[in-house]
Write a protein that holds these residues in place. Sequence first.
Motif, PDB file in Angstrom:
ATOM      1  N   MET A   1     -24.525 -18.501  29.321  1.00  7.45           N
ATOM      2  CA  MET A   1     -23.056 -17.818  29.249  1.00  7.45           C
ATOM      3  C   MET A   1     -22.943 -16.868  28.234  1.00  7.45           C
ATOM      4  SD  MET A   1     -19.260 -19.896  29.282  1.00  7.45           S
ATOM      5  CE  MET A   1     -19.729 -20.812  27.985  1.00  7.45           C
ATOM      6  N   THR A   2     -22.562 -15.625  28.507  1.00  5.98           N
ATOM      7  CA  THR A   2     -22.581 -14.482  27.569  1.00  5.98           C
ATOM      8  C   THR A   2     -20.946 -14.578  26.924  1.00  5.98           C
ATOM      9  OG1 THR A   2     -24.192 -13.342  28.464  1.00  5.98           O
ATOM     10  CG2 THR A   2     -22.711 -12.350  26.993  1.00  5.98           C
ATOM     11  N   ILE A   3     -20.761 -14.716  25.822  1.00  4.47           N
ATOM     12  CA  ILE A   3     -19.224 -14.818  25.529  1.00  4.47           C
ATOM     13  C   ILE A   3     -19.229 -13.525  24.420  1.00  4.47           C
ATOM     14  CG2 ILE A   3     -17.808 -15.983  23.944  1.00  4.47           C
ATOM     15  CD1 ILE A   3     -19.053 -18.533  24.649  1.00  4.47           C
ATOM     16  N   ALA A   4     -17.979 -12.736  24.642  1.00  2.00           N
ATOM     17  CA  ALA A   4     -17.810 -11.500  23.890  1.00  2.00           C
ATOM     18  C   ALA A   4     -17.465 -11.815  22.580  1.00  2.00           C
ATOM     19  CB  ALA A   4     -16.788 -10.762  24.721  1.00  2.00           C
ATOM     20  N   PRO A   5     -17.656 -11.136  21.650  1.00  2.00           N
ATOM     21  CA  PRO A   5     -17.324 -11.327  20.064  1.00  2.00           C
ATOM     22  C   PRO A   5     -15.782 -11.100  19.991  1.00  2.00           C
ATOM     23  CG  PRO A   5     -18.249  -8.980  20.427  1.00  2.00           C
ATOM     24  CD  PRO A   5     -18.504  -9.826  21.527  1.00  2.00           C
ATOM     25  N   LEU A   6     -15.081 -11.894  19.197  1.00  2.00           N
ATOM     26  CA  LEU A   6     -13.741 -11.674  18.595  1.00  2.00           C
ATOM     27  C   LEU A   6     -13.615 -10.378  18.268  1.00  2.00           C
ATOM     28  CD1 LEU A   6     -11.099 -13.287  18.250  1.00  2.00           C
ATOM     29  CD2 LEU A   6     -11.686 -13.628  16.008  1.00  2.00           C
ATOM     30  N   PRO A   7     -12.711  -9.645  18.648  1.00  2.00           N
ATOM     31  CA  PRO A   7     -12.338  -8.525  18.225  1.00  2.00           C
ATOM     32  C   PRO A   7     -11.756  -8.391  16.426  1.00  2.00           C
ATOM     33  CG  PRO A   7     -10.550  -8.930  19.428  1.00  2.00           C
ATOM     34  CD  PRO A   7     -11.704  -9.797  19.734  1.00  2.00           C
ATOM     35  N   VAL A   8     -11.927  -7.254  15.739  1.00  2.00           N
ATOM     36  CA  VAL A   8     -11.458  -7.384  14.373  1.00  2.00           C
ATOM     37  C   VAL A   8     -10.092  -7.467  14.661  1.00  2.00           C
ATOM     38  CG1 VAL A   8     -11.140  -6.151  12.559  1.00  2.00           C
ATOM     39  CG2 VAL A   8     -13.391  -6.148  13.507  1.00  2.00           C
ATOM     40  N   LEU A   9      -9.612  -8.362  13.592  1.00  2.00           N
ATOM     41  CA  LEU A   9      -7.965  -8.523  13.966  1.00  2.00           C
ATOM     42  C   LEU A   9      -7.187  -7.900  12.756  1.00  2.00           C
ATOM     43  CD1 LEU A   9      -7.632 -12.476  14.820  1.00  2.00           C
ATOM     44  CD2 LEU A   9      -7.969 -10.475  16.449  1.00  2.00           C
ATOM     45  N   ASP A  10      -6.462  -6.631  13.126  1.00  2.00           N
ATOM     46  CA  ASP A  10      -6.178  -5.936  11.998  1.00  2.00           C
ATOM     47  C   ASP A  10      -4.541  -6.209  11.931  1.00  2.00           C
ATOM     48  OD1 ASP A  10      -8.148  -4.333  11.592  1.00  2.00           O
ATOM     49  OD2 ASP A  10      -7.963  -2.970  13.451  1.00  2.00           O
ATOM     50  N   GLY A  11      -4.026  -5.804  10.804  1.00  2.00           N
ATOM     51  CA  GLY A  11      -2.587  -6.276  10.510  1.00  2.00           C
ATOM     52  C   GLY A  11      -2.393  -7.713  10.276  1.00  2.00           C
ATOM     53  N   ARG A 163     -15.281 -36.503  25.827  1.00  2.00           N
ATOM     54  CA  ARG A 163     -16.592 -37.145  26.435  1.00  2.00           C
ATOM     55  C   ARG A 163     -16.340 -37.205  27.762  1.00  2.00           C
ATOM     56  NH1 ARG A 163     -16.415 -42.606  23.373  1.00  2.00           N
ATOM     57  NH2 ARG A 163     -14.110 -42.177  23.752  1.00  2.00           N
ATOM     58  N   LEU A 164     -15.360 -37.074  28.626  1.00  2.00           N
ATOM     59  CA  LEU A 164     -15.191 -37.176  30.150  1.00  2.00           C
ATOM     60  C   LEU A 164     -15.614 -35.859  30.810  1.00  2.00           C
ATOM     61  CD1 LEU A 164     -12.115 -39.431  30.167  1.00  2.00           C
ATOM     62  CD2 LEU A 164     -14.493 -40.161  30.478  1.00  2.00           C
ATOM     63  N   LEU A 165     -15.672 -34.654  29.986  1.00  2.00           N
ATOM     64  CA  LEU A 165     -16.011 -33.449  30.733  1.00  2.00           C
ATOM     65  C   LEU A 165     -17.651 -33.339  30.889  1.00  2.00           C
ATOM     66  CD1 LEU A 165     -13.396 -31.264  29.028  1.00  2.00           C
ATOM     67  CD2 LEU A 165     -13.412 -32.153  31.442  1.00  2.00           C
ATOM     68  N   PRO A 166     -18.041 -32.310  31.835  1.00  2.00           N
ATOM     69  CA  PRO A 166     -19.313 -32.127  31.891  1.00  2.00           C
ATOM     70  C   PRO A 166     -19.847 -31.422  30.498  1.00  2.00           C
ATOM     71  CG  PRO A 166     -18.247 -31.421  33.726  1.00  2.00           C
ATOM     72  CD  PRO A 166     -17.139 -31.966  32.685  1.00  2.00           C
ATOM     73  N   GLY A 167     -20.879 -32.140  29.965  1.00  2.00           N
ATOM     74  CA  GLY A 167     -21.302 -31.478  28.855  1.00  2.00           C
ATOM     75  C   GLY A 167     -20.544 -32.092  27.435  1.00  2.00           C
ATOM     76  N   ALA A 168     -19.241 -32.597  27.800  1.00  2.00           N
ATOM     77  CA  ALA A 168     -18.887 -33.042  26.857  1.00  2.00           C
ATOM     78  C   ALA A 168     -17.989 -32.060  25.969  1.00  2.00           C
ATOM     79  CB  ALA A 168     -19.444 -33.954  25.764  1.00  2.00           C
ATOM     80  N   ASP A 169     -17.891 -30.760  26.465  1.00  2.00           N
ATOM     81  CA  ASP A 169     -17.486 -29.687  25.722  1.00  2.00           C
ATOM     82  C   ASP A 169     -16.573 -28.843  26.666  1.00  2.00           C
ATOM     83  OD1 ASP A 169     -16.903 -27.336  24.218  1.00  2.00           O
ATOM     84  OD2 ASP A 169     -18.968 -27.324  23.239  1.00  2.00           O
ATOM     85  N   VAL A 170     -15.185 -28.958  26.018  1.00  2.00           N
ATOM     86  CA  VAL A 170     -14.184 -28.068  26.971  1.00  2.00           C
ATOM     87  C   VAL A 170     -14.398 -26.736  27.044  1.00  2.00           C
ATOM     88  CG1 VAL A 170     -12.554 -27.653  24.994  1.00  2.00           C
ATOM     89  CG2 VAL A 170     -11.539 -27.950  27.291  1.00  2.00           C
ATOM     90  N   ARG A 171     -14.926 -26.190  26.077  1.00  2.00           N
ATOM     91  CA  ARG A 171     -15.371 -24.749  26.074  1.00  2.00           C
ATOM     92  C   ARG A 171     -16.177 -24.264  27.433  1.00  2.00           C
ATOM     93  NH1 ARG A 171     -17.064 -24.693  20.035  1.00  2.00           N
ATOM     94  NH2 ARG A 171     -17.979 -26.348  20.781  1.00  2.00           N
ATOM     95  N   ALA A 172     -17.092 -25.177  27.720  1.00  2.00           N
ATOM     96  CA  ALA A 172     -18.025 -25.003  28.956  1.00  2.00           C
ATOM     97  C   ALA A 172     -17.082 -25.031  30.262  1.00  2.00           C
ATOM     98  CB  ALA A 172     -18.892 -26.081  29.121  1.00  2.00           C
ATOM     99  N   CYS A 173     -15.894 -25.417  30.144  1.00  2.00           N
ATOM    100  CA  CYS A 173     -14.930 -25.397  31.492  1.00  2.00           C
ATOM    101  C   CYS A 173     -13.987 -24.393  31.625  1.00  2.00           C
ATOM    102  CB  CYS A 173     -14.197 -26.479  31.544  1.00  2.00           C
ATOM    103  SG  CYS A 173     -15.081 -28.137  31.421  1.00  2.00           S
ATOM    104  N   VAL A 174     -14.101 -23.352  30.409  1.00  2.00           N
ATOM    105  CA  VAL A 174     -13.341 -22.056  30.456  1.00  2.00           C
ATOM    106  C   VAL A 174     -14.082 -20.862  30.916  1.00  2.00           C
ATOM    107  CG1 VAL A 174     -11.969 -20.768  28.766  1.00  2.00           C
ATOM    108  CG2 VAL A 174     -12.050 -23.296  28.532  1.00  2.00           C
ATOM    109  N   ILE A 175     -13.362 -20.146  31.626  1.00  2.00           N
ATOM    110  CA  ILE A 175     -13.849 -19.040  32.047  1.00  2.00           C
ATOM    111  C   ILE A 175     -14.586 -18.433  30.820  1.00  2.00           C
ATOM    112  CG2 ILE A 175     -13.756 -16.655  33.335  1.00  2.00           C
ATOM    113  CD1 ILE A 175     -11.706 -18.080  35.066  1.00  2.00           C
ATOM    114  N   ALA A 176     -15.645 -17.739  31.086  1.00  2.00           N
ATOM    115  CA  ALA A 176     -16.487 -17.161  29.839  1.00  2.00           C
ATOM    116  C   ALA A 176     -15.832 -15.789  29.455  1.00  2.00           C
ATOM    117  CB  ALA A 176     -18.076 -16.644  30.121  1.00  2.00           C
TER     118      ALA A 176
END
Length: 204
Positions: A1-11, A163-176
């Motif tokens: 799964m490819t995840i984009a970098p967080l943009p620079v948060l200005d302001g 623990r009840l989610l696949p891979g035990a990581d909620v981030r794996a269940c969020v659209i990349a």
Amino acid sequence: MTIAPLPVLDGRVLVIAPHPDDESLGCGLLLASRSHKESSHILFVTDGSHSPERAGGASESARRELAEIREREAREAASVLGLPPANVEFLGLEDGTLAAQPERLTIALVDYVRCIGAEQLLIPFRYDRHSDHLAISRAVARAHADGAITATVFEYFVYSHWRLLPGADVRACVIAAELRKLDPGPEAATLKRRALECHRSQTT
């Protein structure tokens, strides 16, 4: 799964933390790695007075004492992360009660966001496991949909391992495409660890 970098948060960046320690757990790396510390802010919404507490509930005096301890710890952690003392604010709502007062919560959040002119908001993940986290996420979502808040909103994870989610990581269940990855340097990781260690009432 490819995840984009967080943009620079200005302001002006505002981290809305349900409890003292959520800012370090969820956004410690971001706050530590920002170069413009004077434009970083934290708003602690509850007093954290119910964690931990004895079975059957803590007395009112014990709750007040714990709330004072947790505020001191939070200020110390924010200082470690480099924030000016004036950029740390506490609403002081009772821990565990946010879901029962949605209108008051929404008004308070909108007022503070407008007061400091926040341009970027970081709030708890919309499906987090704690009722206070969910209440904040929903309040900001409502205010954003109504136009009362116009800042860009990002969500952060505090409880990412379930623990009840696949891979035990909620981030794996969020659209990349909805995820963003922060790549801080080792110095930021060290500062986050030091900030977490400031929350002694929660970590000892």
